[in-house]
Design a protein around this motif. Structure first.
Motif, PDB file in Angstrom:
ATOM      1  N   ALA A   1       1.387  -6.597 -24.269  1.00 45.70           N
ATOM      2  CA  ALA A   1       1.823  -5.274 -23.758  1.00 45.70           C
ATOM      3  C   ALA A   1       3.258  -5.195 -23.984  1.00 45.70           C
ATOM      4  CB  ALA A   1       1.598  -4.921 -22.354  1.00 45.70           C
ATOM      5  N   GLU A   2       4.011  -6.357 -24.079  1.00 47.12           N
ATOM      6  CA  GLU A   2       5.338  -6.311 -24.322  1.00 47.12           C
ATOM      7  C   GLU A   2       5.745  -6.122 -25.734  1.00 47.12           C
ATOM      8  OE1 GLU A   2       7.154 -10.019 -23.020  1.00 47.12           O
ATOM      9  OE2 GLU A   2       6.812  -9.719 -20.856  1.00 47.12           O
ATOM     10  N   VAL A   3       4.799  -6.523 -26.556  1.00 48.60           N
ATOM     11  CA  VAL A   3       4.933  -6.229 -28.029  1.00 48.60           C
ATOM     12  C   VAL A   3       4.657  -4.979 -28.277  1.00 48.60           C
ATOM     13  CG1 VAL A   3       3.900  -6.729 -30.232  1.00 48.60           C
ATOM     14  CG2 VAL A   3       4.044  -8.780 -28.836  1.00 48.60           C
ATOM     15  N   GLU A   4       3.826  -4.343 -27.645  1.00 52.16           N
ATOM     16  CA  GLU A   4       3.507  -2.762 -27.868  1.00 52.16           C
ATOM     17  C   GLU A   4       4.985  -2.035 -27.476  1.00 52.16           C
ATOM     18  OE1 GLU A   4      -0.794  -1.165 -27.237  1.00 52.16           O
ATOM     19  OE2 GLU A   4      -0.261  -2.630 -25.706  1.00 52.16           O
ATOM     20  N   ARG A   5       5.502  -2.353 -26.497  1.00 55.39           N
ATOM     21  CA  ARG A   5       6.438  -1.609 -25.909  1.00 55.39           C
ATOM     22  C   ARG A   5       7.546  -1.864 -26.885  1.00 55.39           C
ATOM     23  NH1 ARG A   5       4.654  -3.293 -20.628  1.00 55.39           N
ATOM     24  NH2 ARG A   5       5.907  -5.310 -20.803  1.00 55.39           N
ATOM     25  N   GLY A   6       7.825  -3.129 -27.637  1.00 57.30           N
ATOM     26  CA  GLY A   6       8.961  -3.383 -28.282  1.00 57.30           C
ATOM     27  C   GLY A   6       8.589  -2.411 -29.630  1.00 57.30           C
ATOM     28  N   MET A   7       7.523  -2.214 -30.112  1.00 59.70           N
ATOM     29  CA  MET A   7       7.261  -1.483 -31.331  1.00 59.70           C
ATOM     30  C   MET A   7       7.783   0.123 -31.219  1.00 59.70           C
ATOM     31  SD  MET A   7       5.936  -3.580 -33.224  1.00 59.70           S
ATOM     32  CE  MET A   7       6.993  -4.752 -32.472  1.00 59.70           C
ATOM     33  N   ARG A   8       7.904   0.410 -29.876  1.00 58.74           N
ATOM     34  CA  ARG A   8       8.604   1.794 -29.564  1.00 58.74           C
ATOM     35  C   ARG A   8       9.968   1.764 -29.669  1.00 58.74           C
ATOM     36  NH1 ARG A   8       4.049   2.150 -25.735  1.00 58.74           N
ATOM     37  NH2 ARG A   8       5.275   1.210 -24.008  1.00 58.74           N
ATOM     38  N   ARG A   9      10.438   0.598 -29.707  1.00 60.42           N
ATOM     39  CA  ARG A   9      12.048   0.129 -29.417  1.00 60.42           C
ATOM     40  C   ARG A   9      12.386  -0.101 -31.067  1.00 60.42           C
ATOM     41  NH1 ARG A   9      11.214  -2.560 -25.057  1.00 60.42           N
ATOM     42  NH2 ARG A   9      11.760  -4.683 -26.004  1.00 60.42           N
ATOM     43  N   ASN A  10      11.250  -0.235 -31.876  1.00 63.30           N
ATOM     44  CA  ASN A  10      11.428  -0.729 -33.432  1.00 63.30           C
ATOM     45  C   ASN A  10      12.022  -1.854 -33.496  1.00 63.30           C
ATOM     46  OD1 ASN A  10      10.738   2.157 -34.504  1.00 63.30           O
ATOM     47  ND2 ASN A  10      12.762   2.689 -34.219  1.00 63.30           N
ATOM     48  N   LEU A  11      11.413  -2.947 -32.755  1.00 60.21           N
ATOM     49  CA  LEU A  11      11.746  -4.265 -32.922  1.00 60.21           C
ATOM     50  C   LEU A  11      11.128  -4.843 -34.093  1.00 60.21           C
ATOM     51  CD1 LEU A  11      11.551  -5.733 -29.157  1.00 60.21           C
ATOM     52  CD2 LEU A  11      13.498  -5.052 -30.428  1.00 60.21           C
ATOM     53  N   LEU A  12      11.629  -5.798 -34.699  1.00 58.22           N
ATOM     54  CA  LEU A  12      11.020  -6.449 -35.977  1.00 58.22           C
ATOM     55  C   LEU A  12       9.549  -7.075 -35.556  1.00 58.22           C
ATOM     56  CD1 LEU A  12      13.853  -8.423 -37.536  1.00 58.22           C
ATOM     57  CD2 LEU A  12      12.811  -6.423 -38.467  1.00 58.22           C
ATOM     58  N   ARG A  13       8.574  -6.596 -36.403  1.00 61.39           N
ATOM     59  CA  ARG A  13       7.213  -6.655 -36.050  1.00 61.39           C
ATOM     60  C   ARG A  13       6.774  -8.364 -36.154  1.00 61.39           C
ATOM     61  NH1 ARG A  13       5.678  -1.231 -38.855  1.00 61.39           N
ATOM     62  NH2 ARG A  13       6.139   0.127 -37.228  1.00 61.39           N
ATOM     63  N   SER A  14       7.446  -8.870 -37.301  1.00 57.09           N
ATOM     64  CA  SER A  14       7.045 -10.366 -37.625  1.00 57.09           C
ATOM     65  C   SER A  14       7.634 -11.334 -36.220  1.00 57.09           C
ATOM     66  CB  SER A  14       7.536 -10.521 -38.949  1.00 57.09           C
ATOM     67  OG  SER A  14       9.030 -10.343 -38.920  1.00 57.09           O
ATOM     68  N   LEU A  15       8.801 -11.055 -35.958  1.00 57.60           N
ATOM     69  CA  LEU A  15       9.556 -11.749 -35.104  1.00 57.60           C
ATOM     70  C   LEU A  15       8.706 -11.557 -33.747  1.00 57.60           C
ATOM     71  CD1 LEU A  15      13.282 -11.551 -36.127  1.00 57.60           C
ATOM     72  CD2 LEU A  15      11.807 -13.239 -36.407  1.00 57.60           C
ATOM     73  N   SER A  16       8.503 -10.345 -33.511  1.00 53.67           N
ATOM     74  CA  SER A  16       7.617 -10.156 -32.175  1.00 53.67           C
ATOM     75  C   SER A  16       6.489 -10.880 -31.961  1.00 53.67           C
ATOM     76  CB  SER A  16       7.449  -8.607 -32.141  1.00 53.67           C
ATOM     77  OG  SER A  16       8.438  -7.938 -31.890  1.00 53.67           O
ATOM     78  N   LEU A  17       5.680 -11.295 -33.082  1.00 58.28           N
ATOM     79  CA  LEU A  17       4.485 -11.695 -33.087  1.00 58.28           C
ATOM     80  C   LEU A  17       4.822 -13.189 -32.975  1.00 58.28           C
ATOM     81  CD1 LEU A  17       2.610  -9.710 -35.750  1.00 58.28           C
ATOM     82  CD2 LEU A  17       2.147  -9.610 -33.327  1.00 58.28           C
ATOM     83  N   ASP A  18       5.807 -13.864 -33.768  1.00 58.54           N
ATOM     84  CA  ASP A  18       6.044 -15.101 -33.697  1.00 58.54           C
ATOM     85  C   ASP A  18       6.541 -15.335 -32.036  1.00 58.54           C
ATOM     86  OD1 ASP A  18       5.919 -15.487 -36.353  1.00 58.54           O
ATOM     87  OD2 ASP A  18       7.706 -15.286 -36.871  1.00 58.54           O
ATOM     88  N   ALA A  19       7.373 -14.623 -31.589  1.00 58.02           N
ATOM     89  CA  ALA A  19       7.692 -14.728 -30.063  1.00 58.02           C
ATOM     90  C   ALA A  19       6.471 -15.062 -29.340  1.00 58.02           C
ATOM     91  CB  ALA A  19       8.636 -13.673 -29.713  1.00 58.02           C
ATOM     92  N   LEU A  20       5.311 -13.732 -29.440  1.00 54.45           N
ATOM     93  CA  LEU A  20       4.292 -14.049 -28.847  1.00 54.45           C
ATOM     94  C   LEU A  20       3.544 -15.270 -28.835  1.00 54.45           C
ATOM     95  CD1 LEU A  20       1.668 -12.198 -27.208  1.00 54.45           C
ATOM     96  CD2 LEU A  20       0.923 -11.902 -29.641  1.00 54.45           C
ATOM     97  N   ALA A  21       3.498 -15.628 -29.845  1.00 53.82           N
ATOM     98  CA  ALA A  21       2.735 -17.129 -30.104  1.00 53.82           C
ATOM     99  C   ALA A  21       3.214 -18.224 -29.494  1.00 53.82           C
ATOM    100  CB  ALA A  21       2.444 -17.305 -31.567  1.00 53.82           C
ATOM    101  N   ALA A  22       4.785 -18.128 -29.521  1.00 52.35           N
ATOM    102  CA  ALA A  22       5.740 -19.354 -28.894  1.00 52.35           C
ATOM    103  C   ALA A  22       5.382 -19.153 -27.341  1.00 52.35           C
ATOM    104  CB  ALA A  22       6.920 -19.059 -29.399  1.00 52.35           C
ATOM    105  N   ALA A  23       5.356 -18.004 -26.706  1.00 54.46           N
ATOM    106  CA  ALA A  23       5.594 -17.773 -25.306  1.00 54.46           C
ATOM    107  C   ALA A  23       4.291 -18.137 -24.914  1.00 54.46           C
ATOM    108  CB  ALA A  23       5.759 -16.366 -25.050  1.00 54.46           C
TER     109      ALA A  23
END
Length: 365
Positions: free
Chosen positions: A338-360
């Motif tokens: 859900a945080e990744v989805e919200r980040g997309m609305r703020r135009n965060l970098l998608r690749s970094l968001s997915l890397d952060a998801l796996a790391a977390a």
């Protein structure tokens, strides 16, 4: 004809009985998941109300599908294409005109379809005002005016304006409100409408339908799509299986990296492919949908309900993953998605968001 509508026979018969007794309300909420047939059924009812040579089947009203009214109303069936054409036509207007133009679909002068207006993808007040301007005029070529709102996402002012119409609707007009979740509509709108729900169809019924309409799929593929469609036959018929399998393979790579701490080189190769732009957004949406589907299956397995698993073609792999993913981890994974989805609305970098998801998730696994 109504016999071509698949599933929910009792609901369809109930609506046709209302037509026969002239008891169909002026406002009807058709509720059900995406692809369950809400829009198709609303168009069929519009045809039945305005057919010039209405036949009867099973002793109840039907429509011929051949008269001028039926044909023109049926031309609105391909809603996605018509909305795309209307959006493109608006983009070609002068800027001043474009700002004042709202999205509508109309293939018959007395049947108006109101889709959500981009970019917010919500019903806007100017669209409702167009309804108000015309609804009190008697139909020009049909017996009844019909208005179909294809989404329940209304801007506040638009919802309040619609409420005024529902308080005193004319007897010769019917409003259909299509909603995946009727709870999104104002309680005062629901209280002035009849809510009719379309139920999910059994997997076996969808498989039988796909055997006739998607014969190019193997039985295992039809079984998979029937489970993934959530009981919605329209979603099953138009399911993009190769795109889903591709998105799921990426979701599995992220899951393996998070749960087992696999070599992250494969993870980085996958996440680097998620770029900016509309195409990248669609690709990410597919990934997130597949990821949620896998998490739900892991929940079923941890609950001792393997028969409910939707991704049945990879059951063995999911069972191995479930041994390392307890309920607490699955809940955390859902929150992170859900945080990744919200980040997309703020135009965060998608690749970094997915890397952060796996790391977390790996840190908490």
């Amino acid at each position: 004809m109504f016999s071509d509508f698949h599933g929910n026979e009792n609901v369809v018969q109930r609506l046709r009985d209302m037509l026969q007794r002239r008891r169909l309300p002026q406002a009807v909420v058709l509720a059900g998941s995406a692809g369950c047939g809400k829009y198709t059924l609303a168009l069929m009812l519009a045809q039945a109300m305005n057919c010039l040579t209405p036949p009867a089947s099973d002793g109840l009203p039907d429509f011929c599908g051949k008269c001028s009214n039926c044909v023109r109303i049926a031309q609105a069936q391909d809603l996605s294409r018509l909305c795309t054409e209307a959006s493109e036509a608006r983009e070609n207007m002068r800027e001043s005109d474009r700002k004042e133009t709202r999205l509508f679909v109309q293939t018959h002068p007395d049947v108006l379809i109101i889709p959500p207006d981009p970019p917010q993808m919500m019903i806007k007040v100017d669209q409702v005002r167009r309804v108000i301007e015309s609804i009190y005029y008697r139909p020009s070529e049909a017996r009844e005016r019909v208005y179909i709102f294809t989404d329940s996402a209304f801007m506040k002012e638009a919802a309040n304006s619609l409420l005024k119409v529902l308080e005193e609707p004319p007897e010769f007009a019917t409003i259909f409100l299509l909603a995946e979740n009727p709870g999104e509509l104002l309680p005062t709108i629901r209280s002035r409408s009849m809510v009719i729900s379309l139920c999910a169809l059994p997997v076996e019924q969808i498989e039988a339908y796909l055997a006739n309409h998607r014969p190019e799929w193997k039985p295992a593929q039809r079984s998979l799509v029937a489970r993934l469609s959530g009981g919605a036959i329209g979603r099953a018929r138009n399911f993009d299986l190769p795109a889903y399998v591709s998105a799921r393979s990426h979701a599995l790579i992220i899951l393996h990296a998070a749960i087992r701490g696999d070599d992250h080189s494969e993870l980085f190769k996958v996440t680097e492919t998620y770029r900016a732009g509309a195409e990248g957004r669609a690709k990410l949406d597919a990934l997130l949908g597949a990821f949620y589907s896998l998490l739900q299956d892991l929940t079923f397995l941890n609950s001792g309900l393997p028969q409910l698993v939707r991704n049945s073609d990879i059951l063995g792999e999911l069972q191995r993953l479930a041994g390392s993913a307890d309920f607490e981890w699955i809940s955390l994974a859902s929150e992170r998605l859900a945080e990744v989805e919200r980040g997309m609305r703020r135009n965060l970098l998608r690749s970094l968001s997915l890397d952060a998801l796996a790391a977390a998730l790996e840190k908490s696994a």
